[in-house]
Enzyme design. Structure first.
Site, mmCIF file in Angstrom:
data_model
loop_
_atom_site.group_PDB
_atom_site.id
_atom_site.type_symbol
_atom_site.label_atom_id
_atom_site.label_comp_id
_atom_site.label_asym_id
_atom_site.label_seq_id
_atom_site.Cartn_x
_atom_site.Cartn_y
_atom_site.Cartn_z
ATOM 1 N N SER A 1 11.996 60.151 51.745
ATOM 2 C CA SER A 1 13.076 60.358 52.712
ATOM 3 C C SER A 1 13.655 61.752 52.558
ATOM 4 O O SER A 1 13.652 62.323 51.454
ATOM 5 C CB SER A 1 14.168 59.324 52.420
ATOM 6 O OG SER A 1 15.359 59.644 53.083
ATOM 7 N N TYR B 1 20.494 54.805 46.563
ATOM 8 C CA TYR B 1 19.281 54.687 47.384
ATOM 9 C C TYR B 1 18.431 55.958 47.256
ATOM 10 O O TYR B 1 17.221 55.894 46.998
ATOM 11 C CB TYR B 1 19.657 54.437 48.861
ATOM 12 C CG TYR B 1 18.501 54.661 49.799
ATOM 13 C CD1 TYR B 1 17.453 53.750 49.862
ATOM 14 C CD2 TYR B 1 18.432 55.804 50.594
ATOM 15 C CE1 TYR B 1 16.367 53.974 50.711
ATOM 16 C CE2 TYR B 1 17.359 56.034 51.441
ATOM 17 C CZ TYR B 1 16.331 55.116 51.497
ATOM 18 O OH TYR B 1 15.258 55.353 52.323
ATOM 19 N N SER C 1 12.270 39.932 53.739
ATOM 20 C CA SER C 1 13.701 39.981 53.395
ATOM 21 C C SER C 1 14.482 40.752 54.441
ATOM 22 O O SER C 1 15.678 40.550 54.599
ATOM 23 C CB SER C 1 13.901 40.607 52.010
ATOM 24 O OG SER C 1 13.320 41.894 51.970
ATOM 25 N N LYS D 1 14.463 56.915 45.633
ATOM 26 C CA LYS D 1 13.365 57.677 46.261
ATOM 27 C C LYS D 1 12.943 58.837 45.355
ATOM 28 O O LYS D 1 11.750 59.118 45.180
ATOM 29 C CB LYS D 1 13.803 58.206 47.635
ATOM 30 C CG LYS D 1 14.032 57.114 48.670
ATOM 31 C CD LYS D 1 12.734 56.408 49.043
ATOM 32 C CE LYS D 1 12.933 55.249 49.977
ATOM 33 N NZ LYS D 1 11.758 54.403 50.173
ATOM 34 N N ASN E 1 7.908 40.348 52.012
ATOM 35 C CA ASN E 1 8.627 39.103 51.700
ATOM 36 C C ASN E 1 9.584 38.717 52.818
ATOM 37 O O ASN E 1 10.358 37.768 52.661
ATOM 38 C CB ASN E 1 9.366 39.209 50.351
ATOM 39 C CG ASN E 1 10.466 40.252 50.368
ATOM 40 O OD1 ASN E 1 10.696 40.906 51.376
ATOM 41 N ND2 ASN E 1 11.138 40.420 49.243
#
Ligand code: NAD
Ligand code: WQD
Length: 336
Positions: free
Chosen positions: A124, A148, A34, A152, A32
């Protein structure tokens, strides 16, 4: 064979598009934009001399995904789309749960509808939380220290549940350490919006005069020179890891995690000094207090990726600095 790459216009995604095209696959990108630019994809085509198909759409939009799967015979998916700024995730956790988890659930549901069961996911090193020892191996305990990281961790769990419910799936969870560097052509690289959160883009923006000095977050860590140490990995090595993971997904079923790093730590000051040598440009710095949540050192064991995927990193810190410099020097404002 056709690979759908979500978030393919981004930093790691664009480099992966190059390696996947060079490996002979067809590439379909959904992004998208972004946090990226269409220009990155034009440059992927320039580097490879091949074309890819691009859909500007949000991965949370299942109708848009259905259109992509109907118009293309997708064999496997590499899923990068998501937000990645740790600090922002602490301030705006719902934005992260909505986008990162929303994209994954939407993607898996449409993959189910179209019978596509191979996925490589951008996880990650953050899923190891505060590791008890180094190097970090894949079976060590998992935890999250910010929203965040929690996205994940949750996505890994969702993918494990997907596999447990249907053992016909092939799922590779790639746990990246610290990706830096750029393609050696200087045509694609990292182009963060606003002031960079991560060390390497901060250094390279000081080098081109966009920022005045590097802020070194703490010099009293338990490392060789007191500054934080991380396992930096060249983004091209990382991208090649995705080609190996796709090959694994075409020949195996299962849900497996793999660390992708170099197995070596480099401190903030070592990285800054290597960048100065590679660029010939001075990087002035000041020592600031520690950044909350940072650890002394983190580095991976990459034995599993080597033995199972046949992958290992080949590029060193000097290559990472040289290629970052070339990209930043030729594109001081990134894609803008
Ligand atoms: P990036 O921001 O450059 O790339 C992510 C891409 O996803 C961007 O192009 C963005 O426009 C797109 N995107 C975001 N939300 C979307 C949505 N809802 N629909 C469609 N597209 C969307 O980041 P990157 O550094 O290339 O990271 C790629 C992935 O790897 C991310 O999932 C990130 O969490 C993960 N990761 C990155 C690092 C790192 O340090 N760069 C480390 C570990 C894991
Ligand atoms: C590296 C070192 C800082 C900036 C983050 C995410 C992680 C993963 C990769 C996505 C640390 C120091 C930094 C600066 C500095 N991303 N530093 N001055 O924190 O290891 O990892 O990116 O999954 O989840 O947390 O990377 O580049 O921010 O920091 O001194 O301006 O550089 O203290 O020691 P980090 P980083």
């Amino acid at each position: 064979m056709s690979i759908l790459i979500t978030g393919g216009a981004g930093f790691i995604g664009s480099h992966t598009c190059v390696e996947i095209l060079d490996a002979g696959y067809d590439v379909v990108v959904v992004d998208n934009l972004s946090n990226s630019s269409r220009k990155a994809l034009e440059r992927v085509e320039k580097i490879t001399g091949k074309t890819l198909k691009f859909y500007e759409a949000d991965v949370r939009n299942t109708d848009a995904l259905r259109k992509i799967f109907s118009e293309n015979s997708i064999d496997a998916v590499i899923h990068f789309a998501g937000y990645k700024a740790v600090g922002e995730s602490v301030r705006e956790p719902l934005k992260y749960y909505d986008n990162n988890i929303g994209c994954t659930v939407s993607l898996l549901s449409v993959m189910d509808e179209f019978g596509v069961k191979r996925i490589v996911f951008s996880s990650s090193a953050t899923v190891y939380g505060i590791p008890e020892k180094m190097p970090i191996t894949e079976e060590m305990p998992l935890s999250a220290i910010n929203p965040y990281g929690r996205t994940k961790l949750f996505i890994e769990e969702i993918l494990r549940d997907r596999y447990n419910a249907d053992n016909g799936w092939s799922i590779a969870l790639l746990r990246y350490f610290n990706p830096i560097g750029a393609h050696k052509s200087g045509l694609i690289g990292e182009s963060p919006k606003g002031i960079p959160n991560n060390l390497m883009p901060f250094i390279s923006q000081v080098a081109v005069g966009r920022l005045t000095e590097l802020h070194v977050f703490g010099d009293d860590y338990n490392t060789s020179d007191g500054t934080g140490s991380r396992d930096y990995i060249h983004v091209v090595d990382l991208a090649k890891g995705h080609v190996k993971a796709i090959e694994w997904a075409f020949t195996h079923t299962g849900c497996e995690a793999f660390n992708l790093g170099t197995g070596k730590g480099t401190t903030v000051m070592e990285l800054r000094d290597a960048f100065v040598r590679a660029s010939g440009v001075d990087i002035p710095y000041v020592i600031d207090p520690r950044r909350p949540g940072d650890l002394d050192e983190l580095y991976a064991s990459c034995d599993k990726a080597k033995s199972v995927l046949g992958w290992e990193a080949t590029l060193n810190i000097n290559d990472m600095c040289k290629d970052t410099w070339l990209w930043q020097r030729d594109n001081p404002n990134g894609y803008d």
